[in-house]
Design a protein around this motif. Structure first.
Motif, PDB file in Angstrom:
ATOM      1  N   VAL A  24       0.845  -1.187   0.000  1.00 49.21           N
ATOM      2  CA  VAL A  24       0.000   0.000   0.000  1.00 49.21           C
ATOM      3  C   VAL A  24       0.885   1.244   0.000  1.00 49.21           C
ATOM      4  O   VAL A  24       0.595   2.222  -0.688  1.00 49.21           O
ATOM      5  CB  VAL A  24      -0.955  -0.019   1.212  1.00 49.21           C
ATOM      6  N   ALA A  57      -7.338   3.596   0.702  1.00 52.19           N
ATOM      7  CA  ALA A  57      -6.252   3.925   1.638  1.00 52.19           C
ATOM      8  C   ALA A  57      -6.818   4.442   2.959  1.00 52.19           C
ATOM      9  O   ALA A  57      -6.349   4.065   4.034  1.00 52.19           O
ATOM     10  CB  ALA A  57      -5.302   4.949   1.018  1.00 52.19           C
ATOM     11  N   PRO A  68       0.840   0.442   6.215  1.00 49.07           N
ATOM     12  CA  PRO A  68       0.872   0.466   4.756  1.00 49.07           C
ATOM     13  C   PRO A  68       2.143  -0.165   4.171  1.00 49.07           C
ATOM     14  O   PRO A  68       2.149  -0.589   3.027  1.00 49.07           O
ATOM     15  CB  PRO A  68       0.786   1.951   4.406  1.00 49.07           C
ATOM     16  N   LEU A  73      -1.312  -4.862  -1.762  1.00 53.93           N
ATOM     17  CA  LEU A  73      -2.501  -4.459  -2.510  1.00 53.93           C
ATOM     18  C   LEU A  73      -3.511  -5.591  -2.591  1.00 53.93           C
ATOM     19  O   LEU A  73      -4.716  -5.353  -2.590  1.00 53.93           O
ATOM     20  CB  LEU A  73      -2.115  -3.987  -3.913  1.00 53.93           C
TER      21      LEU A  73
END
Length: 140
Positions: A24, A57, A68, A73
């Protein structure tokens, strides 16, 4: 009004893509660098797997206090997003976005990503036409 093809909206634009094992953090950095609101998640052969947006997000990472740098993903993306062929009309895409409550639609030809269209890509006249149509249907 002419319902121009989506391919006209994304002429000479390469969608920002990443593989599902990207983090992310990498996606957010790429979105900031390219000044876009989404990353299309693709397989090695450029087949559509998912989409990761700024909304993802915030809602899936920030709101859940997930790291993150450690979240891929694959874990955070919207799987199997709605897509359209590049020959679809602009109004069709706007209707789809309005009805689905999202702002980005991948354009796919033969299973492979060829672009992305977002609400901001449309002219004011197309937004006005959609509002006009919506108003008409609400009165019926």
């Amino acid at each position: 009004m002419h319902n121009r093809p989506l391919a006209d909206l994304v002429h000479h634009r390469d969608p920002v893509t990443l593989p599902p094992d990207a983090t992310v953090q990498q996606a957010c950095e790429k979105m900031r660098e390219k000044r876009v609101g989404c990353v299309v998640v693709v397989a090695e052969d450029n087949r559509l797997l998912g989409i990761f947006t700024g909304r993802d997000a915030v809602c899936r990472i920030g709101a859940e206090c997930r790291d993150p740098r450690a979240t891929t993903l694959r874990e955070a993306m919207t799987h199997r997003p709605v897509s359209l062929p590049p020959g679809a009309g602009a109004l069709d895409a706007l209707r789809l976005m309005q009805d689905g409550g999202f702002r980005h639609v991948p354009l796919v030809r033969e299973g492979r990503v060829v672009g992305v269209v977002s609400r901001g890509d449309f002219r004011a006249i197309e937004h006005a036409r959609l509002n006009e149509e919506t108003s008409l249907w609400e009165r019926i």
